[in-house]
Design a protein around this motif. Structure first.
Motif, PDB file in Angstrom:
ATOM      1  N   GLN A 163      27.213  34.731  12.922  1.00  0.00           N
ATOM      2  CA  GLN A 163      26.762  35.815  13.957  1.00  0.00           C
ATOM      3  C   GLN A 163      27.237  35.208  15.398  1.00  0.00           C
ATOM      4  O   GLN A 163      27.389  36.170  16.252  1.00  0.00           O
ATOM      5  CB  GLN A 163      25.010  35.814  13.874  1.00  0.00           C
ATOM      6  N   SER A 164      27.028  34.132  15.512  1.00  0.00           N
ATOM      7  CA  SER A 164      27.433  33.353  17.008  1.00  0.00           C
ATOM      8  C   SER A 164      28.808  33.684  17.235  1.00  0.00           C
ATOM      9  O   SER A 164      29.147  34.119  18.338  1.00  0.00           O
ATOM     10  CB  SER A 164      26.993  31.952  17.110  1.00  0.00           C
ATOM     11  N   SER A 177      29.458  37.487  17.859  1.00  0.00           N
ATOM     12  CA  SER A 177      29.007  37.847  18.883  1.00  0.00           C
ATOM     13  C   SER A 177      29.907  37.270  20.333  1.00  0.00           C
ATOM     14  O   SER A 177      29.777  37.876  21.207  1.00  0.00           O
ATOM     15  CB  SER A 177      27.586  37.626  19.343  1.00  0.00           C
ATOM     16  N   GLN A 178      30.527  36.241  19.941  1.00  0.00           N
ATOM     17  CA  GLN A 178      31.253  35.941  21.082  1.00  0.00           C
ATOM     18  C   GLN A 178      32.856  36.367  21.185  1.00  0.00           C
ATOM     19  O   GLN A 178      33.212  36.553  22.215  1.00  0.00           O
ATOM     20  CB  GLN A 178      31.673  34.258  20.609  1.00  0.00           C
TER      21      GLN A 178
END
Length: 335
Positions: free
Chosen positions: A10-11, A14-15
């Motif tokens: 998810q990180s 989102s990046q």
């Protein structure tokens, strides 16, 4: 999948997602405008991307960088789906010879001219490859194979703008030249396919004259695209000889996207892919390249282009005129 892996995924999403979505939106807008006004989609994507360059300094930067680099390489790899050995063999040896000689000689002369004008020879390789092979697609493919350099993105951007503008002009003028010189349908098809930079402009010019000329021009253009692989290898060899531009790290002899290009071209030539899959791959390749050039446009400041001067323009126009004269000479020698 563990909770930590999900959080990490998810990180990463989102990046990268904001920049990738921004590149896709610009590409869609460019495609819409190109269809509405019959303009070069690559040029429109570049200009729209440049208008949105403020995004490259914010949270969208990682995704824009990803689109300009990795999405580009996917698009280049998928270009292999356009190549069919059967199409090339059907034309005979003379058009093949014209393509090989014109591509090699034009790139070598471009590199020598670039050095004479005070540029790095790799800029001559970049602009000469774009002129001799397949326009903006070749410029992007060669840029992906060359090492990182503070001036590479600006050189790539300028090359794409220049080659797109010259290709559009050629699409209008070259059919007139073919008629004025009294070229027969085969000669006219070879002439258009071997000289106009971008695929879309080759198709437009060829079929504006006749269906047969359009077919011949398209196949000759695909032969030029096939030359992309050995030119990429030469670019990598030059880079390796220079030690990766002083970093001491040498790139692989065949980047992964070049290997994929070979594999897909081989599969296509063997007829293992259904036509629907091949058509889908061609569309995906086109979209990837438009998305990549949109992202590249977002990474460049307009004021940087204003500093290029007259010499790069002279170089690219000279390359185009040289290729035109060389192909006409080779056609006459073979007639």
């Amino acid at each position: 999948m563990s909770r930590s892996a999900v959080i990490q995924f998810q990180s990463v999403v989102s990046q990268y997602l904001p920049g990738v979505l921004a590149s896709i939106v610009v590409a869609i807008a460019a495609r819409f405008l190109a269809d509405q006004y019959h303009a070069p989609v690559m040029l429109l994507a570049l200009l729209l991307g440049m208008a949105m360059n403020f995004l490259a300094a914010g949270p969208s930067k990682p995704g824009i960088d990803f689109s300009a680099r990795e999405v580009l390489r996917v698009g280049v790899a998928l270009l292999g789906l356009r190549i069919s050995l059967e199409q090339i063999v059907a034309l005979g040896w003379h058009p093949v010879l014209i393509v090989v000689v014109s591509v090699v000689v034009t790139i070598v002369v471009s590199m020598l001219a670039a050095r004479a004008l005070g540029f790095n020879v790799l800029f001559g390789l970049l602009s000469g490859g774009a002129t001799a092979i397949c326009g903006a697609s070749a410029a992007l493919a060669l840029a992906a194979a060359l090492p990182a350099h503070h001036a590479k993105e600006r050189a790539t951007l300028f090359t794409v703008i220049g080659v797109s503008a010259l290709s559009t002009l050629a699409m209008i003028l070259y059919p007139v030249i073919a008629r004025a010189l009294g070229l027969d349908p085969l000669q006219a098809g070879v002439f258009l396919g071997a000289t106009i930079h971008d695929v879309a402009q080759v198709v437009g010019a060829g079929y504006s004259m006749s269906h047969d000329i359009g077919d011949t021009a398209t196949v000759v253009k695909l032969m030029r695209i096939a030359m992309l692989l050995p030119v990429i290898v030469c670019a990598v060899l030059i880079t390796r000889a220079q030690g990766g531009q002083g970093t001491g790290k040498k790139p692989p002899l065949l980047p992964w996207f070049a290997v994929a290009f070979i594999a897909l071209a081989t599969i296509t030539s063997l007829g293992w892919l259904p036509s629907a899959v091949q058509a889908l791959g061609n569309q995906l390749s086109s979209w990837c390249l438009v998305i990549a050039i949109s992202a590249l446009g977002m990474k460049i400041q307009l004021k940087e282009l204003a500093t290029v001067g007259l010499k790069p323009i002279v170089l690219m126009v000279g390359e185009t005129v040289f290729l035109l004269g060389l192909v006409l000479l080779l056609i006459r020698l073979g007639s």
